[in-house]
Each structure stands twice: as structure tokens, then as C-alpha cells.
Design an enzyme around this catalytic site. Structure first.
Site, PDB file in Angstrom:
ATOM      1  N   CYS A  73     -21.672   7.447  -2.712  1.00 24.11           N
ATOM      2  CA  CYS A  73     -22.249   6.962  -1.457  1.00 24.11           C
ATOM      3  C   CYS A  73     -21.548   5.709  -0.942  1.00 24.11           C
ATOM      4  O   CYS A  73     -22.008   5.082   0.010  1.00 24.11           O
ATOM      5  CB  CYS A  73     -23.737   6.684  -1.616  1.00 24.11           C
TER       6      CYS A  73
ATOM      7  N   ARG B 185      24.041  10.388   8.709  1.00 22.74           N
ATOM      8  CA  ARG B 185      22.637  10.280   9.093  1.00 22.74           C
ATOM      9  C   ARG B 185      21.735  10.219   7.869  1.00 22.74           C
ATOM     10  O   ARG B 185      21.990  10.875   6.866  1.00 22.74           O
ATOM     11  CB  ARG B 185      22.208  11.496   9.940  1.00 22.74           C
TER      12      ARG B 185
ATOM     13  N   TYR C 110     -21.543  16.164  -4.177  1.00 26.52           N
ATOM     14  CA  TYR C 110     -21.592  15.815  -2.761  1.00 26.52           C
ATOM     15  C   TYR C 110     -20.941  14.458  -2.522  1.00 26.52           C
ATOM     16  O   TYR C 110     -20.753  13.658  -3.452  1.00 26.52           O
ATOM     17  CB  TYR C 110     -23.034  15.794  -2.235  1.00 26.52           C
TER      18      TYR C 110
ATOM     19  N   GLY D 158      13.644   7.117  13.490  1.00 26.74           N
ATOM     20  CA  GLY D 158      14.223   5.860  13.943  1.00 26.74           C
ATOM     21  C   GLY D 158      14.138   4.721  12.949  1.00 26.74           C
ATOM     22  O   GLY D 158      14.606   3.621  13.234  1.00 26.74           O
TER      23      GLY D 158
ATOM     24  N   MET E  59      15.464   4.531   9.818  1.00 20.14           N
ATOM     25  CA  MET E  59      16.651   4.313   8.982  1.00 20.14           C
ATOM     26  C   MET E  59      17.917   4.555   9.792  1.00 20.14           C
ATOM     27  O   MET E  59      17.869   4.967  10.945  1.00 20.14           O
ATOM     28  CB  MET E  59      16.587   5.208   7.742  1.00 20.14           C
TER      29      MET E  59
ATOM     30  N   ARG F 282      12.903  20.456  12.238  1.00 22.11           N
ATOM     31  CA  ARG F 282      11.855  20.052  11.300  1.00 22.11           C
ATOM     32  C   ARG F 282      10.522  20.493  11.878  1.00 22.11           C
ATOM     33  O   ARG F 282      10.420  20.747  13.082  1.00 22.11           O
ATOM     34  CB  ARG F 282      11.861  18.538  11.088  1.00 22.11           C
TER      35      ARG F 282
ATOM     36  N   LYS G 242      15.949  16.501   6.516  1.00 18.97           N
ATOM     37  CA  LYS G 242      17.043  16.860   7.418  1.00 18.97           C
ATOM     38  C   LYS G 242      18.065  17.737   6.715  1.00 18.97           C
ATOM     39  O   LYS G 242      18.481  18.784   7.231  1.00 18.97           O
ATOM     40  CB  LYS G 242      17.711  15.599   7.959  1.00 18.97           C
TER      41      LYS G 242
ATOM     42  N   HIS H 143      11.801   7.362  21.192  1.00 17.97           N
ATOM     43  CA  HIS H 143      11.289   6.684  19.992  1.00 17.97           C
ATOM     44  C   HIS H 143       9.810   6.359  20.144  1.00 17.97           C
ATOM     45  O   HIS H 143       8.996   6.611  19.239  1.00 17.97           O
ATOM     46  CB  HIS H 143      12.094   5.401  19.750  1.00 17.97           C
TER      47      HIS H 143
ATOM     48  N   SER I 125     -25.263   8.489  -8.479  1.00 14.86           N
ATOM     49  CA  SER I 125     -24.521   8.322  -7.230  1.00 14.86           C
ATOM     50  C   SER I 125     -23.569   7.152  -7.429  1.00 14.86           C
ATOM     51  O   SER I 125     -24.011   6.044  -7.752  1.00 14.86           O
ATOM     52  CB  SER I 125     -25.477   8.027  -6.065  1.00 14.86           C
TER      53      SER I 125
END
Length: 906
Positions: free
Chosen positions: A858, A99, A878, A108, A110, A343, A30, A459, A790
Site C-alpha cells: 500500500c 556514427r 494485490y 542526438g 552521442m 528502428r 543502429k 531533435h 500489507s
């Protein structure tokens, strides 16, 4: 000496003119964005930001840094000079808002306090300054209410009940219908509530109000709801929050004033247009709280065309500057537009993909940046089912489509019930008039959220979109009665707690009962049943197609599937699998075949064992032929039998009871007696660490050679049928190279026999799973006998942590997550410091021995977005995961490659 000097040289407060958007770590999101808008010359009320560093020092010691008070005083003096008035002075008071503002948006979660500086004296000055007595006393009652709840810890319901009583006495339904005299009485009542509940009077000294509010914002970083939200969103707990002190501008000065929230694009769909909410004669909290239903932002054009035109220009400026969807909070004070926040806005998964491709088409970002604007979690959301449009349904209401998805569950009317029922296995829909931050637990537990008040910026909507939860807001034709635990429609239909409801977050429709679901169009696209092209009407599928195509072009990691049969293999291939990374052969012997493995394990003689193996061989061969055909031309890694013994033995309790009953009837069953003796002999206290994997293959002669023969013969048969089988044989649970060498020698002998018998040159790779800490620590030795590794990260996590997954997840994991010991389950996302360190070392040591060593993973981590980035970083070739997670792994592999390339270029 120098350390103390450096510590005192730290700057804890920055004016809005001093920061920029790149200082989010220090100024929070903010504060950094307020500074950025100030730099752009946009109308931002003057103010200053207390840094996250000040918060971190406060949280560590319990006291504000020594220099902070003086810095705040200096910046407050400068603000007073700029505004030409003093904080809370009697004649013409300066009022400020306090704020929170963390680096990452936590809507919402804090504290915020508006109208700091009002007192019994200054409210008179505000009346004179504004010429509006009602406005002044309305602002004062708001301060006492917010300050009492957030700073002094007074139960907010007490203020709400007093406000409702005042409206009831006046026979009005809205707080704006209360006159100045009503509000004066309400202020007196609010102050009495504070005095009784907080054990002190509401502070009349403006600077005391400010200091207490700052401390309250710091403290709100560690409230239960903030910690829960951070865990849900995987936000680190050590960042702290900044505090923004901003000169007040007022949206509650009459019909020519108001407040609103705007988006530069629709956060639900991604479509361009005018999206947001506006509320006349209100302060910002009224919009976000959803306590009064707003009007669409487009209506502002008819209410105040000048402000509307200016806002549209500012929105275009901000979206072009940030190159993304922007979420904006604004206030209009008697025709003057003020920007209170911007934002990069939270959005739904569908909007994320659409917006990313739209911005590419507009030339604002390139494909690499578009790939970074989406993630695997969002893609997974898009693969969830949707409601069947052809089903017979009973529509009972409609609200605002706030967060898409199809959610079905039992109606509940409070968070406690949502949590309780959810833990009992029930799916629930949380229904509220409007949600507030205290409802977060229930929102997490619910399948979806339905509110009768609020809009896309309430909210409920903002938090639901952030969590990927289905949400319908502002369903005005539904009357929600939380006390009686029921919801009533406009035509008298009553939904009691426990009744099933269905909500569609894409259309805003609410239905009675359970509506059937159908596959997502994104799943249909991946399965080849929907094609994305220039003429395709499905814009979302086109967006997914474009981003996936780019991810596939740039990724280094290949993506395989965990699949044990031809059906799963074919589906995985449709989803983009480039082979099978794990075929679990023990899964081939569940059900009807289970008894065959049981006979093999319990065989007393060589003849019995040979008979069991002879019966298993053709079944195994058939399985592998089907698998190699489904994955023709792609690698198939077959793990030799790795059953925890208890899964293939008779239940010891049931068998004991059967034997005892037979003996009591003096009719003993010799076979059951023999079985019981064998089961007792093989019984293990911890089967996961017992006779399984390579140990079973060494103890039961012929078991692994039978499987190798089945694989080799199946590969030869497929090759003779003009196929291209690429089998890889994986030996499980190896802890030492000697185990692997013995099995490898036996396997090579069998393969040579099959080659000679069939005339087919078989190129079958032989490797192992790295799933024990010792294997990882001796990887350099093991690589001498292995062509590939693997990583079995499920078992590796269990053995590194000393966890039995089946037991601990149900016993103490919840407590560990709540206490912050885990940010996330180590079975969900790889533990980089512990398990990850072993993986990293094994990669290094294995490749030092064998540079061409093929490396994969895996375990379930292979489909986890965050873990995929780690596997890219450590150099695996992979990842392998369940078929449904393949698109997610493909996307994240592309993101990991693009991210690494971007880091290298910087």
C-alpha cells in the site's frame, strides 16, 4: 592461459552482412538494424560495426582493445575493395561516416561525424569524381565543423558564427546559396578556428581522422548530456555504444539529391499515411538539427517519383517485417535511394495505443503483444488535462504538432533559465529556434518546448516524444530572438521572457496567456462519462478500452485504492479499484477534529481519556459506514491510528512563546502551562521513529479498541442494511509478534461484544503492515498472528535506507541522481536489491507459516509501473495506490502477467 586465449578470441568488428536485429546488445540498435536491412536486400551502403564490447573495454581501461585496430584495418580493406576506392585517396576518395548506436535509441545524445577521409588533397579528387566543386567543398567544411566540435572539443558556435558571417557577406539566408569560392574561404577559416581553439591543426591523414572519430564516439557515451538522458529514460549506464562505419552517400549533390526521415505511421497520432520530412540538396544532420525547414515527405513524389515509389515499398516491407511503426533515415544520391537507418520509432502515448490496436486488426500481432507495446507511463500521459476548446483564446502562431499535450508556462529562451526558474517553482515553456543535445536539461525542466524551425523529425520533436513532453516545432510565423529574449509574431505581437504562453502539442497552436484546461477524454472514459464502443468517434478511447479490457482479463494482481473517505472511494471504484488497500484513519482527524486527538494524547486521567474516546467513537463509526457503503462488496483495509505525534500536538515553539508572553504580563494561563509540560514530555527528535502506530495503541489504553469498535459497529450497521461490508483491520508499525498478539486479543474481544450486541456475524480479518526491517525479517513469526500482510514500502524504504524522506529528497537526492548512485529515487521505484529483498523474504517466510496469508502493498510503489512488475514476480495478491494511478496499475499488472506467461512459454 585459457582466459587470455578467450579474451583474444573475442570478435570486435562485424560487417553489415554478418549481423541481424537480434544482436542489439552487441551491435547496438543502429548496427543491428543496418545488418537486418542488408539481409533483407534493401539498398544499404556497405560498412561495418564496432561492438559495444569494444566500447566497454575502452571505457574501463581508457585504451582501445589491442585487437581492435587490426580488425578495423581488415574490415576497412574489405570495404575499400568492395567500393573500388581507398579511404581519403587523392584521386577518387572513399569517404565514410562514423556514427554511434547504443542498444536503446538516444537521439542526438552521442557523436556522429560525416565525410571522414576528406583533406586538402582528397577534396580535389572529390571535385573531379563528382564534377561538382561546390559539393566537394561543402562536404569538406561540414567535416571540419563536425570533427572540430565533436572530436576536438571546439565550441560549435564559432563555426556557426563564421557560417552566418559568410552568408551575411554574400547577402543570402541559406547555406546552399554559398558558392564554391565562398566555401573554400570558409574551409580556410574553419581550419584556423580548429588550430586556434584545439591547439593542433585539422588532421590531414584519413586513418587518423577515423581513429580519432571512433574514440570520440566511445567517449560520447559518458558525456553529461548522454548520462542525463539515460537517467531520464532509465537506460542502464553500463551498456556502452557500438560504432558504425558506413560508406558515405551524398544528399548534397544538387537538386536530384537529398535526405529525409520517414515514419511508417504518424508518430504523433498513430494514423496511417505518408509522414516524414525531406530536404533537397542536404545531408542527414540538416534534417535532424532543424536548421533548415523541410518539406513534407509526400512532396517527394513530385520531386523524384521513382525514389518515392521505392521508398513507399521499402517502408511497407519494414513495417511488416518489424511488425511495428518504423522510423527511417534515407538519402537520395542523384536519383539513387539509400537506407541509412531504421528502428522501431518513438511515438506519443496516443499513437502507442492506437498503433497497437491497429496492428492487432491487421493480423500482425496478437492482443498479448499489443499489451506489451504500451505502458503505464504512456497511459498516465493520456490522463493529463487538455485545453478547453470553448475558452476565449489569443492565437499567436501555429507550428507542427510534434508531441501532444497542453502546456502552459512562462516563456524562457535558454536552458539555464528554464532550469533556474523551474527549480524556483515556476512552470516554463522553453522557446528556441531549434534545440540541440545541449538543451536537454532545459527540455526536462520545461512544461513544453516550442521551436520556430524543424519538423516532426527534428531533435526537439524526437526527444520530446521520448520524454512525453508537449512540443510544437517549425512555427515559422514566430521569430525567435534568443539574444534579446523575445519572440515576435508575424503581426507584431511581442512575447518577452516571463510572459505566459500556452502550446497545444496536438494541434500545433500557440497562444498568448494561459488557456484553461479540461479533463482528458481518457479520464472521462475511466470515470464512466464517455463510453467506448463500435460507434464511438473517439478512436483513442476505443484503443485504450480494448487494451485495458485485455489487461484486466489476464492480470493476476488485483488493484485496490488508497482512500480515506467515501468520495475518494467512489472515484477509485469508477477507475476500476477492487477494494481499498489502505484507509489512513489519522487523515480522518485532520482539520476540525485534530483537537480531539490532541485531547486524547494529552489526557492526564482515565476520565479525560474516556471522555475523548467517547467523543471520537461516533465520528469514526460514521466515517466507516460511508466507506463501507461506497465499497460495498469489496474489501476495505482500515489502518488503525498511525500519527507521527507532532502532527497532533500544539507547535512547541508557538506554545512556548504564548506561555512566555503570558508570564511577562504576569497573567499565566494554567491550561497552556499544562499543555507545554505535556508537549515537552512527549517531544521527539525523530517523530517518524517514535511513539506512533502500534506503540501508541499500547501506550494509550482504549485507543485501538475504540477504533475496532467503530469498525465493527459500522460493519454491523451496513450488514443490517442489506449491505456486504468486508472490513479488514490493519495494525501499523509492528516490529514483533508480541505487539500484534496483544492488540489482536483486545480486538477480538471487542468484535465478539459487537457481534453479541447486534446479532451480526462479523468476519473481520486482522493483519498488519510490514514497514520495519525487523517485521520483514521475522515475518514467519508475525504470520502466526496475522491473516494478512500489507507492505508499507514508504516507511520500509525509509527504515532500510536510514532516510527521512521529507528531509533527504530536498537535500542530497539530486546529487545522488546526478552522480549515478541512484538511477531513480527509491521512493519512486522500489529498491529491488535492498527493500525488495526484504519483501521477497517476508513473502516466503509468511506463507511458509500461513499458506493462505493474503499479501498486498500500500505504499506509493503500488502505482509505479516498474514496481508493479516486481510485486507480481514475488507473488503478492494485490497492489494499492492512489485513485488516479489505478488504471496505470491495472495496465501494468496485465503486462506483468503477459510478460511472465511469454517467458514461461519460451
Amino acid at each position: 592461459m585459457s582466459e587470455n586465449k578467450d579474451r583474444h578470441a573475442v570478435k570486435f568488428v562485424y560487417d553489415f552482412t554478418e549481423g541481424n536485429r537480434d544482436l542489439k546488445d552487441l551491435l547496438g540498435g543502429k548496427g543491428a538494424n543496418l545488418a537486418e536491412m542488408t539481409n533483407l536486400g534493401l539498398p544499404v551502403p556497405p560498412g561495418f560495426t564496432i561492438t559495444t564490447e569494444a566500447c566497454k573495454e575502452y571505457l574501463a581501461s581508457g585504451e582501445e582493445p589491442a585487437a581492435l585496430r587490426d580488425e578495423v584495418s581488415a574490415h576497412l580493406d574489405a570495404l575499400e575493395q568492395k567500393m573500388g576506392k581507398k579511404l581519403g585517396q587523392a584521386g577518387d576518395p572513399l569517404l565514410v561516416s562514423v556514427r554511434s548506436g547504443a542498444k536503446f535509441s538516444m537521439p542526438g545524445m552521442m557523436d556522429t561525424v560525416l565525410n571522414i577521409g576528406l583533406s586538402d588533397k582528397s577534396v580535389v579528387g572529390l571535385t573531379k569524381q563528382s564534377g561538382d566543386e561546390r559539393f566537394a567543398w561543402d562536404s569538406y567544411r561540414r567535416l571540419i565543423q563536425m570533427f572540430g566540435k565533436t572530436v576536438l572539443g571546439v565550441d560549435g558556435d564559432l563555426f556557426e558564427e563564421a557560417l552566418e558571417d559568410a552568408k551575411h557577406a554574400k547577402k543570402v539566408t541559406s547555406d546552399i546559396d554559398l558558392a564554391a569560392a565562398d566555401l573554400k574561404k570558409l574551409v580556410k577559416q574553419f581550419k584556423k578556428i580548429v588550430s586556434q581553439q584545439a591547439g593542433r591543426d585539422f588532421p590531414q591523414e584519413p586513418r587518423e581522422q577515423l581513429d580519432l572519430a571512433i574514440r570520440s564516439v566511445f567517449d560520447s557515451w559518458n558525456t553529461d548530456r548522454a548520462k542525463l538522458y539515460r537517467r531520464q529514460e532509465r537506460i542502464p549506464g553500463d551498456l556502452g555504444t557500438a560504432v558504425n562505419i558506413c560508406s558515405m552517400v551524398f544528399g548534397n549533390l544538387g537538386p536530384d539529391s537529398g535526405t529525409g526521415v520517414a515514419f511508417t505511421r504518424d508518430p504523433a497520432s498513430g494514423q496511417q499515411g505518408v509522414y516524414g520530412d525531406y530536404l533537397q540538396n542536404a545531408q542527414g544532420e540538416d534534417v535532424v538539427a532543424g536548421i533548415r525547414n523541410t518539406v513534407p515527405l509526400a512532396d517527394l513524389e513530385g520531386i523524384d517519383k521513382k525514389s518515392y515509389t521505392e521508398l513507399m515499398q521499402i517502408m511497407e516491407t519494414l513495417e511488416t517485417h518489424y511488425k511495428d511503426l518504423c522510423d527511417i533515415e534515407f538519402t537520395i544520391e542523384r536519383g539513387q535511394l539509400w537506407m541509412l537507418q531504421t528502428r522501431v520509432g518513438k511515438r506519443t502515448a496516443a499513437a502507442a495505443f492506437r498503433i497497437a490496436t491497429q496492428l492487432v486488426d491487421q493480423g500482425l500481432i496478437d492482443e498479448a503483444e499489443a499489451l506489451q507495446r504500451v505502458n503505464g507511463a504512456q497511459l498516465a500521459q493520456l490522463m493529463f488535462p487538455r485545453f478547453d476548446d470553448t475558452a476565449k483564446v489569443e492565437k499567436i502562431g501555429r507550428g507542427i504538432a510534434a508531441s501532444p499535450g497542453a502546456a502552459v508556462g512562462k516563456a524562457v529562451f535558454d536552458s539555464y533559465t528554464a532550469i533556474k526558474w523551474s527549480r524556483s517553482g515556476e512552470k516554463v515553456i522553453l522557446i528556441r529556434r531549434e534545440t540541440n543535445p545541449d538543451d536537454l536539461d532545459g527540455m526536462i525542466a520545461a512544461e513544453g518546448i516550442l521551436t520556430s524551425r524543424g519538423g516532426k523529425t527534428s531533435h526537439a520533436a524526437v526527444v520530446a516524444r521520448g520524454m512525453g513532453k508537449t512540443c510544437v516545432c517549425g512555427a515559422e510565423d514566430l521569430e525567435v530572438d534568443t539574444k534579446r529574449r523575445r519572440m515576435t509574431t508575424h503581426d507584431g505581437i511581442v512575447v518577452e521572457e516571463g510572459d505566459t504562453v500556452s502550446i497545444d502539442g496536438s494541434s500545433g497552436k500557440v497562444y498568448a496567456g494561459e488557456v484553461p484546461v479540461v479533463p482528458s477524454p481518457v479520464v472521462e472514459y475511466f470515470e464512466g462519462r464517455m463510453h467506448a464502443g463500435a460507434d464511438d468517434a473517439n478512436e483513442l478511447v476505443q484503443a485504450v478500452h480494448r487494451i485495458m479490457a485485455y489487461a484486466d482479463r489476464v492480470r493476476r494482481l488485483r488493484v485496490r485504492a488508497n482512500a480515506d473517505n467515501a468520495e475518494d472511494a467512489l472515484r477509485a471504484r469508477r477507475f476500476g479499484a477492487q477494494g481499498i488497500g489502505l484507509c489512513r484513519t489519522e487523515h480522518m482527524f485532520l482539520g476540525e477534529r485534530r483537537e480531539m486527538v490532541e485531547k486524547l494524547i494529552l489526557a492526564d486521567t482515565e476520565d479525560e481519556r474516556e471522555e475523548a474516546l467517547k467523543a471520537l467513537l461516533p465520528l469514526q463509526k460514521k466515517d466507516f459506514v460511508e466507506l463501507f457503503e461506497a465499497m460495498d462488496g469489496l474489501p476495505v483495509t482500515v489502518r488503525l491510528l498511525d500519527p507521527p505525534l507532532h502532527e497532533f500536538l500544539p507547535d512547541i515553539t508557538e506554545l512556548s512563546v504564548r506561555v512566555a508572553l503570558a508570564e511577562s504580563r504576569r497573567d499565566p494561563n494554567e491550561n497552556d502551562l499544562r499543555l507545554l509540560q505535556a508537549v515537552h514530555r512527549l517531544h521527539e527528535q525523530n517523530p517518524m521513529l517514535g511513539l506512533r502506530g502500534v506503540r501508541l495503541g499500547l501506550v494509550i489504553p482504549g485507543l485501538f479498541t475504540m477504533q475496532v469498535r467503530a469498525i465493527a459497529e459500522a460493519a454491523a450497521e451496513r450488514a443490517n442494511a442489506k449491505g456486504d461490508p468486508r472490513a479488514e483491520i490493519m495494525i501499523p508499525l509492528v516490529g514483533t509478534v508480541q505487539e500484534l498478539e496483544i492488540v489482536r486479543d483486545e480486538a477480538e474481544q471487542v468484535i465478539a461484544e459487537v457481534q453479541q450486541a447486534t446479532g451480526v456475524d462479523l468476519k473481520l480479518a486482522l493483519g498488519t503492515m510490514i514497514e520495519l526491517p525487523r517485521a520483514a525479517l521475522t515475518a514467519g513469526q508475525i504470520a502466526e498472528a496475522a491473516e494478512f500482510f500489507s507492505f508499507g514500502t514508504n516507511d520500509l524504504t525509509q527504515t532500510v535506507w536510514g532516510f527521512s524522506r521529507d528531509d533527504v529528497e530536498a537535500s542530497f537526492f539530486t546529487a545522488y541522481l546526478e552522480k549515478g548512485i541512484f538511477g531513480v529515487s527509491p521512493f519512486e521505484t522500489i529498491d529491488k536489491d535492498g527493500v525488495g529483498s526484504l519483501v521477497r523474504n517476508a513473502v516466503r517466510d509468511g506463507r511458509a507459516t500461513r499458506p493462505d496469508l493474503k499479501l498486498g502493498v500500500c505504499g506509493e510503489h503500488g502505482g509505479d509501473p516498474e514496481s508493479v512488475h516486481f510485486f507480481h514476480e514475488v507473488g503478492l495478491d494485490y497492489v494499492s495506490c492512489s485513485p488516479f494511478r489505478i488504471p496505470v496499475a491495472r495496465l501494468e499488472a496485465g503486462r506483468a502477467a503477459a510478460e511472465a506467461k511469454g517467458s514461461d512459454s519460451r
